[in-house]
Scaffold this active site. Sequence first.
Site, PDB file in Angstrom:
ATOM      1  N   LYS A 171       0.862  -1.200   0.000  1.00 15.22           N
ATOM      2  CA  LYS A 171       0.000   0.000   0.000  1.00 15.22           C
ATOM      3  C   LYS A 171       0.887   1.235   0.000  1.00 15.22           C
ATOM      4  O   LYS A 171       1.812   1.342   0.797  1.00 15.22           O
ATOM      5  CB  LYS A 171      -0.898   0.003   1.241  1.00 15.22           C
ATOM      6  CG  LYS A 171      -1.584   1.345   1.494  1.00 15.22           C
ATOM      7  CD  LYS A 171      -2.760   1.227   2.435  1.00 15.22           C
ATOM      8  CE  LYS A 171      -2.396   1.077   3.871  1.00 15.22           C
ATOM      9  NZ  LYS A 171      -3.552   1.212   4.776  1.00 15.22           N
TER      10      LYS A 171
HETATM   11  C1  R5P Z   1      -2.482   4.869   8.374  1.00 12.18           C
HETATM   12  O1  R5P Z   1      -3.024   5.408   9.299  1.00 12.18           O
HETATM   13  C2  R5P Z   1      -3.040   3.675   7.852  1.00 12.18           C
HETATM   14  O2  R5P Z   1      -2.146   2.794   7.267  1.00 12.18           O
HETATM   15  C3  R5P Z   1      -4.231   3.861   6.962  1.00 12.18           C
HETATM   16  O3  R5P Z   1      -4.798   2.599   6.845  1.00 12.18           O
HETATM   17  C4  R5P Z   1      -3.897   4.379   5.576  1.00 12.18           C
HETATM   18  O4  R5P Z   1      -3.258   5.607   5.639  1.00 12.18           O
HETATM   19  C5  R5P Z   1      -5.138   4.462   4.694  1.00 12.18           C
HETATM   20  O5  R5P Z   1      -6.045   5.372   5.188  1.00 12.18           O
HETATM   21  P1  R5P Z   1      -6.294   6.782   4.486  1.00 12.18           P
HETATM   22  O6  R5P Z   1      -7.025   6.479   3.210  1.00 12.18           O
HETATM   23  O7  R5P Z   1      -7.156   7.529   5.469  1.00 12.18           O
HETATM   24  O8  R5P Z   1      -4.985   7.420   4.231  1.00 12.18           O
END
Ligand code: R5P
Length: 256
Positions: A171
Amino acid sequence: MDFGIKNRLSRIFNPKTGKTVMLAVDHGYFQGPTTGLRDMKNVIPLVPYADSLFVTRGVLRNCIDPKTDTSICLRVSGGPSILGELTNEDITTSMEEAIRLNASGVGMSIFVGAPNEDRTIANLGRLVNEAERYGMPVLAITAVGKDMARDARYLGLACRIAAEIGAHFVKTYYCDDFHKVVEGCPVPVVIAGGKKIPETDALQMTEDAIKAGASGVDMGRNIFQSDNPVGMIKAVRAIVHKGASAKEALEIYKKR
Ligand code: R5P
């Protein structure tokens, strides 16, 4: 890859499209009661629209219906809070616990170019070693420090390192020339949404990411902080799984 890993991955990535809409609701692990997640009941109506829920064990045990059909990808790293040194993460949840919770994947952050990069990358290697013993896929998250540039060169570097160490999917954040990040990474790449932006922009970013080769999203704030979170996750789904344009998806978001 063995049967267990492939089978679990098919609970995260829809076998019909090869893509995923993961709903990220793990933010509390370092931010505490984040806007939109203060009361986790707000998340419940969104869960059926996600292929997978990215969540900590604490929220999973206490707030999520065990009868859900949505698969679970468990955040297993943590340590520091927003008041401390964010890069100082370790593994906080055991593989045994992930299996007991029937997780289809486990995820942790690495901090490339930041103070604890070596330890977090080595931790990723250890997590992969253990996960592969049990057929558990590992998601590596390329956390980006305040001072790091979110460009294709940096994100491409971080994603490639994550894949080389053994992550089964990665990710990262969307950026210009995102296709370069995807091309340089031999495992599927999904995008985080990042800070809340207008719905039109978040949907455009999703369309652009999918067109550039992303295998889906692991999106949080741009869904659960929207004024129509159910409409927003349906809209994101349409782009990821049906190839809808951002313009078409916006109409889905607007429906109440
Ligand atoms: C960080 O807080 C996490 O890995 C979140 O799952 C990631 O950042 C995805 O969330 P967002 O779309 O709010 O950035």
